[in-house]
Design an enzyme around this catalytic site. Sequence first.
Site, PDB file in Angstrom:
ATOM      1  N   ALA A  21       0.831  -1.205   0.000  1.00  0.00           N
ATOM      2  CA  ALA A  21       0.000   0.000   0.000  1.00  0.00           C
ATOM      3  C   ALA A  21       0.872   1.264   0.000  1.00  0.00           C
ATOM      4  CB  ALA A  21      -0.918  -0.013   1.225  1.00  0.00           C
ATOM      5  N   LYS A  25       3.904   1.378  -6.618  1.00  0.00           N
ATOM      6  CA  LYS A  25       4.954   0.448  -7.043  1.00  0.00           C
ATOM      7  C   LYS A  25       4.353  -0.866  -7.527  1.00  0.00           C
ATOM      8  CE  LYS A  25       8.170   2.413  -3.640  1.00  0.00           C
ATOM      9  NZ  LYS A  25       7.150   3.248  -2.964  1.00  0.00           N
ATOM     10  N   CYS A 159      12.113   5.426   1.866  1.00  0.00           N
ATOM     11  CA  CYS A 159      12.113   6.831   1.458  1.00  0.00           C
ATOM     12  C   CYS A 159      12.698   7.659   2.598  1.00  0.00           C
ATOM     13  CB  CYS A 159      10.720   7.308   1.074  1.00  0.00           C
ATOM     14  SG  CYS A 159       9.440   6.940   2.286  1.00  0.00           S
TER      15      CYS A 159
END
Length: 647
Positions: A21, A25, A159
């Site tokens: 989720a 991607k 990230c």
Amino acid sequence: MIPPVVLNAKEGMSVLDMCAAPGSKTCQLLEVVGGFTSKTEFEPHGYVVANDADPKRAYMLVNQLKRMNSPSVYVTSCDGQYFPILDDKSIRGTDKEGMFDRVLCDVPCSGDGTIRKNPGIWKNWNQLGSLALHPLQLSIALRGARLTHVGGYMVYSTCSMNPMENESVVAELLRITDGSLVLEDPRERMEGLVARPGWSTWRVLREGKNRTRKAMKDWQKKNNKKMQEKRKEWEAKRAKGECPEPQERSTDENGEEEKEKFTPSPYETIPYVPPETWDEDALSERTTSLGFVEYKNYDEVEYEWHRRVRRSCFPPTEEEAKRFELHKCLRSLPQDMDTGGFFVTLFKKVKPLSKDATERMAAMARESRGGVDVDADKKKEAAADKKEQSAKEGEGDGDAVMSDSPAAEEKKSDAKSEPEEPVVKKAPTGKVGQHKHRADLGDADFIPSDPSIWPSIIEQYGLPPTFPKEQFMVRSTGDAKVIYFITKSIKKELIDHGIQNRVTVINSGLKGFERCSIQENTAKYRVNQEAVQYIVPYMTKRLISADMDDFYSCIKDGFLNLNTFSDSFKKSIEELEPGSFVVALKGYEKDVAKKMYLSMWRRPNCVNCFVAKVEMEGLISKMRALGYVAKVQETEEKDEGTTASTA
């Protein structure tokens, strides 16, 4: 996005997205993997298993994937570090170990790399959060390594730019697997990518007690403009003797009131002022002034901080650094390519994981759930000798993470003895201790459809004996309103291997047939537009080919009068009994990939197009790409041209 590109998945491969989720991607992977390897195929061979720990986020993922209209995805919900291992025990520890050709571990992270699009992250960011995520990220990555085929690839990505979540996890993963995984550098095949090398050394820091989020908020609250004005008023009154002096707070014998208080650092300036020098002493003084505690090695970590600042957080030794080759990691900083920040690492699995690695994987998974047995309520009593024997048979295969009980493992039965049914347990989802209502979980498994529903369907649509009825399944929620088309690969490699007994199933496949509510139809089920392309190649009845004009005329909402079509097409419709039928564009009847089909409904004097408005627009766009111009549109363009020339 960068991680799926680094993973380099191909058509026909099996891919696992462990933390899928919200789905961007996953869509990238599905677009590649779910393609057709040849024009003669009726369904794709590859598939993507999209998993997320939170069932609600998994449902959001389903909505994201609907626009792909692909049956090659299987959406599940379970903790990534507990994703079940379904390969046969006979191949565990061999070169055939693993379930997936590619595995993407885009793990939960602090997200400081997304600061450009989400500046609010800094409001709640702290180093302790990254330290807390470190063991969870390592546990998920280790599980992903176990699920990867020998010779396959795994991508670990975040990230975040924090080495506690990046290089320290990669180094410890290489340390635990001890040669089973090696790093590969994808830069050569990614032209135009600007990525800095990974770090081999870094500082291990934590906030001091005086730099906790609560301490900083309290200080800011007490030193805002309003409080400063009130403080000046009290000081003025105190100078005049109008109010008493503040009382000193009493301290206990342990001196609790003498603990550190938040004090602003001279380096906390707005705007930010970079250091005058970058030497080690100046940086250490700066971090100390900002309230951080720095550790040069694990021996300096206080005992009460051992569960937060772990040994694996520290940089590798010089010998390990040469062996690990951490410079092959990709550090994509936001300012380098005007994007978000990413850390990406590509692993290749060159040999199966050792017994020590699988045992460490099991221990870390249990620790991530608070060190408790996640399936204690499902344990069944068994004889002590059978428990001991089962534990020995399942030792080191990594499936023991589901429970401390050996009953969690499949028991190997002797050829002469009667087989025993194993205790099946599902992997946990969500946060530890978080209560979930049954309605929150989509635990309706896919089961074979009732054989009694097929004779009327086969008769109405003229389906041959080669029609794959076993791939059309229903959800186990009672009466079958919808029959779903499941790809052969997903059914054979996942469902038939019992994945539904081990995880919460959210969704898979496409709607193939849907039960009718209109009584004028002889069959109970109509063809659904979602999976029409996988049914049409087998249909010999109630299938009509249409030219471009008639096909375009069908793509409309509401009741369509038969007089709007050409005489030949109108005649073909009139020959049909009322009910469901399919219109295919001439020349594309067998082209499953193009999906130039329409699910229609025949009424006495008109027809309906059972296609969603979004897909209607998509079909019209496809027709334009094929060079078709509608007659109405062509007339309007001529009129516009005439008006322009007259003017």
